[in-house]
Design a protein around this motif. Structure first.
Motif, PDB file in Angstrom:
ATOM      1  N   PHE A   1     -81.241 -11.168 -26.888  1.00 55.13           N
ATOM      2  CA  PHE A   1     -79.758 -12.004 -26.769  1.00 55.13           C
ATOM      3  C   PHE A   1     -80.073 -13.365 -27.583  1.00 55.13           C
ATOM      4  N   GLU A   2     -79.012 -13.953 -27.864  1.00 57.15           N
ATOM      5  CA  GLU A   2     -78.999 -15.489 -28.436  1.00 57.15           C
ATOM      6  C   GLU A   2     -77.893 -16.162 -27.499  1.00 57.15           C
ATOM      7  N   GLY A   3     -77.899 -17.251 -27.715  1.00 56.27           N
ATOM      8  CA  GLY A   3     -77.033 -18.394 -26.974  1.00 56.27           C
ATOM      9  C   GLY A   3     -76.262 -19.084 -28.020  1.00 56.27           C
ATOM     10  N   LEU A   4     -75.120 -19.959 -27.646  1.00 58.95           N
ATOM     11  CA  LEU A   4     -74.373 -20.697 -28.691  1.00 58.95           C
ATOM     12  C   LEU A   4     -75.652 -21.571 -29.075  1.00 58.95           C
ATOM     13  N   VAL A   5     -76.276 -22.222 -28.372  1.00 58.29           N
ATOM     14  CA  VAL A   5     -77.571 -22.971 -29.116  1.00 58.29           C
ATOM     15  C   VAL A   5     -78.809 -22.460 -28.160  1.00 58.29           C
ATOM     16  N   THR A   6     -80.012 -22.855 -28.743  1.00 63.83           N
ATOM     17  CA  THR A   6     -81.122 -22.533 -28.294  1.00 63.83           C
ATOM     18  C   THR A   6     -82.161 -23.670 -28.157  1.00 63.83           C
ATOM     19  N   ILE A   7     -83.399 -23.142 -27.488  1.00 66.94           N
ATOM     20  CA  ILE A   7     -84.229 -24.402 -27.271  1.00 66.94           C
ATOM     21  C   ILE A   7     -85.532 -23.998 -27.856  1.00 66.94           C
TER      22      ILE A   7
ATOM     23  N   ALA B   1     -79.778 -17.746 -19.076  1.00 71.80           N
ATOM     24  CA  ALA B   1     -78.509 -17.456 -18.177  1.00 71.80           C
ATOM     25  C   ALA B   1     -77.247 -17.683 -18.973  1.00 71.80           C
ATOM     26  N   SER B   2     -77.168 -18.394 -20.118  1.00 76.87           N
ATOM     27  CA  SER B   2     -76.146 -18.621 -21.096  1.00 76.87           C
ATOM     28  C   SER B   2     -75.913 -18.049 -22.215  1.00 76.87           C
ATOM     29  N   VAL B   3     -76.729 -16.761 -22.698  1.00 79.67           N
ATOM     30  CA  VAL B   3     -76.661 -15.930 -23.826  1.00 79.67           C
ATOM     31  C   VAL B   3     -75.437 -15.248 -24.021  1.00 79.67           C
ATOM     32  N   MET B   4     -75.075 -14.999 -25.038  1.00 83.64           N
ATOM     33  CA  MET B   4     -73.494 -14.388 -25.547  1.00 83.64           C
ATOM     34  C   MET B   4     -73.832 -12.839 -25.394  1.00 83.64           C
ATOM     35  N   LEU B   5     -72.781 -12.156 -24.703  1.00 80.09           N
ATOM     36  CA  LEU B   5     -72.702 -10.711 -24.495  1.00 80.09           C
ATOM     37  C   LEU B   5     -71.599 -10.150 -25.206  1.00 80.09           C
ATOM     38  N   ALA B   6     -71.749  -8.755 -25.531  1.00 80.61           N
ATOM     39  CA  ALA B   6     -70.616  -7.995 -26.112  1.00 80.61           C
ATOM     40  C   ALA B   6     -69.665  -7.524 -24.708  1.00 80.61           C
ATOM     41  N   PRO B   7     -68.348  -7.880 -25.134  1.00 80.82           N
ATOM     42  CA  PRO B   7     -67.563  -7.409 -24.004  1.00 80.82           C
ATOM     43  C   PRO B   7     -67.689  -5.816 -23.679  1.00 80.82           C
ATOM     44  N   LYS B   8     -67.801  -4.932 -24.835  1.00 79.51           N
ATOM     45  CA  LYS B   8     -67.949  -3.559 -24.561  1.00 79.51           C
ATOM     46  C   LYS B   8     -69.057  -3.114 -23.818  1.00 79.51           C
ATOM     47  N   THR B   9     -69.926  -3.816 -23.932  1.00 82.22           N
ATOM     48  CA  THR B   9     -71.259  -3.234 -23.389  1.00 82.22           C
ATOM     49  C   THR B   9     -72.042  -3.975 -22.312  1.00 82.22           C
ATOM     50  N   ALA B  10     -71.180  -5.214 -22.019  1.00 83.73           N
ATOM     51  CA  ALA B  10     -71.893  -6.215 -21.034  1.00 83.73           C
ATOM     52  C   ALA B  10     -72.192  -5.566 -19.672  1.00 83.73           C
ATOM     53  N   ALA B  11     -71.613  -4.564 -19.293  1.00 81.55           N
ATOM     54  CA  ALA B  11     -71.842  -4.000 -17.986  1.00 81.55           C
ATOM     55  C   ALA B  11     -73.108  -3.140 -17.741  1.00 81.55           C
ATOM     56  N   ASP B  12     -73.574  -2.600 -19.119  1.00 80.18           N
ATOM     57  CA  ASP B  12     -74.947  -1.939 -19.041  1.00 80.18           C
ATOM     58  C   ASP B  12     -76.088  -2.675 -19.661  1.00 80.18           C
ATOM     59  N   ASP B  13     -75.817  -3.934 -19.723  1.00 79.55           N
ATOM     60  CA  ASP B  13     -76.894  -4.775 -20.542  1.00 79.55           C
ATOM     61  C   ASP B  13     -78.102  -4.735 -19.355  1.00 79.55           C
ATOM     62  N   LYS B  14     -77.942  -4.596 -18.222  1.00 75.92           N
ATOM     63  CA  LYS B  14     -79.291  -4.569 -17.293  1.00 75.92           C
ATOM     64  C   LYS B  14     -80.209  -3.677 -17.658  1.00 75.92           C
ATOM     65  N   THR B  15     -79.901  -2.307 -18.241  1.00 78.25           N
ATOM     66  CA  THR B  15     -80.619  -1.292 -18.483  1.00 78.25           C
ATOM     67  C   THR B  15     -80.710  -1.154 -20.175  1.00 78.25           C
ATOM     68  N   MET B  16     -79.692  -1.397 -20.698  1.00 77.70           N
ATOM     69  CA  MET B  16     -79.592  -1.065 -22.355  1.00 77.70           C
ATOM     70  C   MET B  16     -78.813  -2.421 -22.987  1.00 77.70           C
ATOM     71  N   PRO B  17     -79.652  -3.488 -23.042  1.00 75.87           N
ATOM     72  CA  PRO B  17     -79.080  -4.535 -23.452  1.00 75.87           C
ATOM     73  C   PRO B  17     -78.509  -4.552 -24.874  1.00 75.87           C
ATOM     74  N   VAL B  18     -77.544  -5.150 -25.221  1.00 76.81           N
ATOM     75  CA  VAL B  18     -76.900  -5.366 -26.664  1.00 76.81           C
ATOM     76  C   VAL B  18     -76.661  -6.659 -26.899  1.00 76.81           C
ATOM     77  N   GLY B  19     -77.546  -7.178 -27.852  1.00 74.73           N
ATOM     78  CA  GLY B  19     -77.154  -8.579 -28.176  1.00 74.73           C
ATOM     79  C   GLY B  19     -77.007  -8.930 -29.731  1.00 74.73           C
ATOM     80  N   THR B  20     -77.238 -10.023 -30.215  1.00 78.58           N
ATOM     81  CA  THR B  20     -77.056 -10.318 -31.705  1.00 78.58           C
ATOM     82  C   THR B  20     -78.223 -10.828 -32.260  1.00 78.58           C
ATOM     83  N   GLY B  21     -79.315 -10.641 -31.726  1.00 75.39           N
ATOM     84  CA  GLY B  21     -80.769 -11.262 -31.741  1.00 75.39           C
ATOM     85  C   GLY B  21     -81.465 -10.257 -32.929  1.00 75.39           C
ATOM     86  N   PRO B  22     -82.895 -10.725 -33.141  1.00 68.48           N
ATOM     87  CA  PRO B  22     -83.526 -10.307 -34.482  1.00 68.48           C
ATOM     88  C   PRO B  22     -84.200  -9.040 -33.955  1.00 68.48           C
TER      89      PRO B  22
END
Length: 509
Positions: free
Chosen positions: A71-77, A174-195
């Motif tokens: 997962f990634e956010g609008l900004v990062t640290i 806690a502020s990462v960006m999620l895919a609307p279609k898969t967000a409900a399943d991210d607890k066990t099958m996370p889908v993000g934009t990361g590397p």
């Protein structure tokens, strides 16, 4: 200058092999494999995450697997603790601090192929701040009154009040960006934009990630093809796995007393870095006798913090006198406000009406630092006539229920991992049950300005209040104890936010 190559050519190898009756192809293949850089990593963690979506649960182990990897956010640290653009390439804050306009990256896709744009960013923030949100940092989004998306590349946040920490908070797990279609399943099958993409999770053992070949940011693309997070709670087993080569790295090694066992190891190196892990013994400030500040002060003065660190964490740690670390802006050393003084502690207890001391129970989670700290504190409290019973408490489920939800405790001990979280003492409710209008006013002032110098000065005043009021006993900051293969490059030695950022990690050839 004449450049001489010591690596035999393929033609030379073929001639040599023909003479010896050996397959040249086999030899050349073996040479190629021997010189190829490794692209897999086995990394150890002490605690298995309860899920893999950091936007619906608080345990830091979640972000340590998925933040900046999946997962990634609008900004990062970044690893220095500074805010950097990420899915938002730029932003503008209005003069009144009430409107934030973000320009988003283009061409970004989630791992399932869905496009990241202003609509998905809006979805992520609306989900985080909604009435039914389970976000562990829901307060981050409380001042967002409305969200506009003028076009696919523009996100506009309208605030109800200035929020000077908003950009920083948007960099948190806690502020990462999620895919609307898969967000409900991210607890066990996370889908993000990361590397990295999620590959598998064998509960009780490991999580596997694989390289995202279509990652949008070519400058930060993963060099590793596969990463396996292994969950090993026992420190002796952690050390054995490192020494045998079953693990390549343990960025947060759990046993300081075993660090010296790696001295002289031909393959491994050790690193001692900084963290935000503030070990504090929180008290229930509405329960007698902890509702009396003199009692809390007496307990603080009964603790020799340096001796405690020596006994608990092999001398590796920094004493603190408030809920703040030396890494944080505006840090002030508050350890002298209530220094170790047994006689003064006894006098304060007598003044509060407890000349013969009292008895209470500490609920201690099973992480190594907690029972060790409790045992040392138990002996120190006995010196002032206070009897402390230690009650082991399973973490996280039982601890969260007893402490965070039911407030059924006298004292507990835990390491608070979030950076700049001094504002937790102003939350209502929060497990300390601490209420101080002057402190709350300072925390509010922090949000009224985005000027770092002004914020640092306010944080300094807030530290002073906590150091005198001691709603929790401030013990020490845990260091980041890292052990990893000498040829492994790019792991963070310091931890400005709980994480295992792997996009810059590679093997030295």
């Amino acid at each position: 200058m004449i450049k001489v190559s010591l690596v035999p050519s393929a033609r030379f190898v073929r001639r040599l092999c023909l003479g010896a009756g050996i397959s040249a192809g086999l030899v050349i293949t073996a040479m190629t494999q021997a010189h190829a850089a490794r692209t897999t990593l086995n990394i150890g963690m002490s605690v298995e995450p309860t899920g893999l979506d950091p936007t619906i649960a608080a345990p830091v182990a979640i972000g340590q697997v998925t933040w900046q990897n999946v997962f990634e956010g609008l900004v990062t640290i970044d690893q220095t603790g500074k805010i950097q653009p990420q899915l938002a390439k730029s932003w503008v804050i209005s003069p009144d601090g009430l409107t934030y306009t973000f320009k988003l990256q283009t061409g970004v896709k989630f791992h399932d192929g869905e496009a990241f744009d202003a609509a998905s960013a809006r979805f992520s923030l609306e989900r985080a701040r909604g009435a039914d949100s389970f976000n562990p940092q829901k307060r981050f989004f409380a001042s967002i009154a409305s969200i506009d998306t003028p076009d696919a590349e523009t996100l506009v946040l309208h605030l109800s009040a200035p929020t000077g920490s908003l950009i920083y908070w948007l960099g948190w797990p806690a502020s990462v960006m999620l895919a609307p279609k898969t967000a409900a399943d991210d607890k066990t099958m996370p889908v993000g934009t990361g590397p990295f993409k999620f590959a598998s999770w064998a509960k009780g053992d490991r999580v596997e990630l694989e390289k995202n070949a279509d990652y949008w940011n070519k400058d930060a693309a993963a060099e590793l093809d596969k990463v396996t997070f292994r969950f090993i709670a026992d420190p002796q087993a952690q050390a054995a796995a490192l020494k045998s080569g079953d693990l390549d790295a343990f960025p947060e090694f759990a046993a300081p007393e075993l660090m010296s066992s790696f001295d002289g190891d031909a393959r491994l190196v050790t690193r001692i870095g900084n963290t935000e892990l503030k070990v504090v013994a929180g008290m229930n400030n509405t329960r007698k006798p902890f509702d009396d500040r003199r009692v809390r002060q007496a307990l603080m003065m009964a603790i020799d913090r340096r001796t405690l660190i020596d006994g608990v964490w092999s001398g590796l740690g920094t004493p603190i006198g408030s809920h703040y670390t030396p890494n944080d802006p505006g840090y002030q050393d508050m350890t002298d406000v209530l220094p170790y003084d047994v006689e003064k502690a006894k006098a304060l207890l007598a003044e509060a009406g407890y000349p013969s001391g009292f008895t209470f129970t500490i609920k201690s989670p099973q992480m190594a630092y907690a029972p060790r700290s409790a045992e040392v504190m138990q002996a120190m409290f006995a010196e002032i006539g206070v009897t402390m019973t230690i009650e082991p408490t399973e973490f996280p489920a039982k601890w969260v229920q007893d402490i965070m939800k039911d407030r059924n405790f006298d004292m507990t001990i835990v390491a608070h991992a979030e950076p700049l979280d001094i504002d937790i003492y102003g939350r209502d409710p929060y497990y300390f049950n601490y209420k101080n209008p002057a402190f709350n006013a300072l925390i509010q002032k922090v949000q009224e300005t985005a000027d770092p110098a002004t914020q640092s000065a306010i944080y300094g005043e807030a530290q002073k209040i906590l150091a005198k009021d001691v709603p929790a006993l401030y013990l020490f900051v845990m260091p980041k104890l890292g052990v990893w293969d000498k040829k492994l490059k790019g792991l963070w030695e310091n931890e400005p936010i709980p994480s295992n950022v792997l996009s810059g990690v590679s093997w030295e050839e």
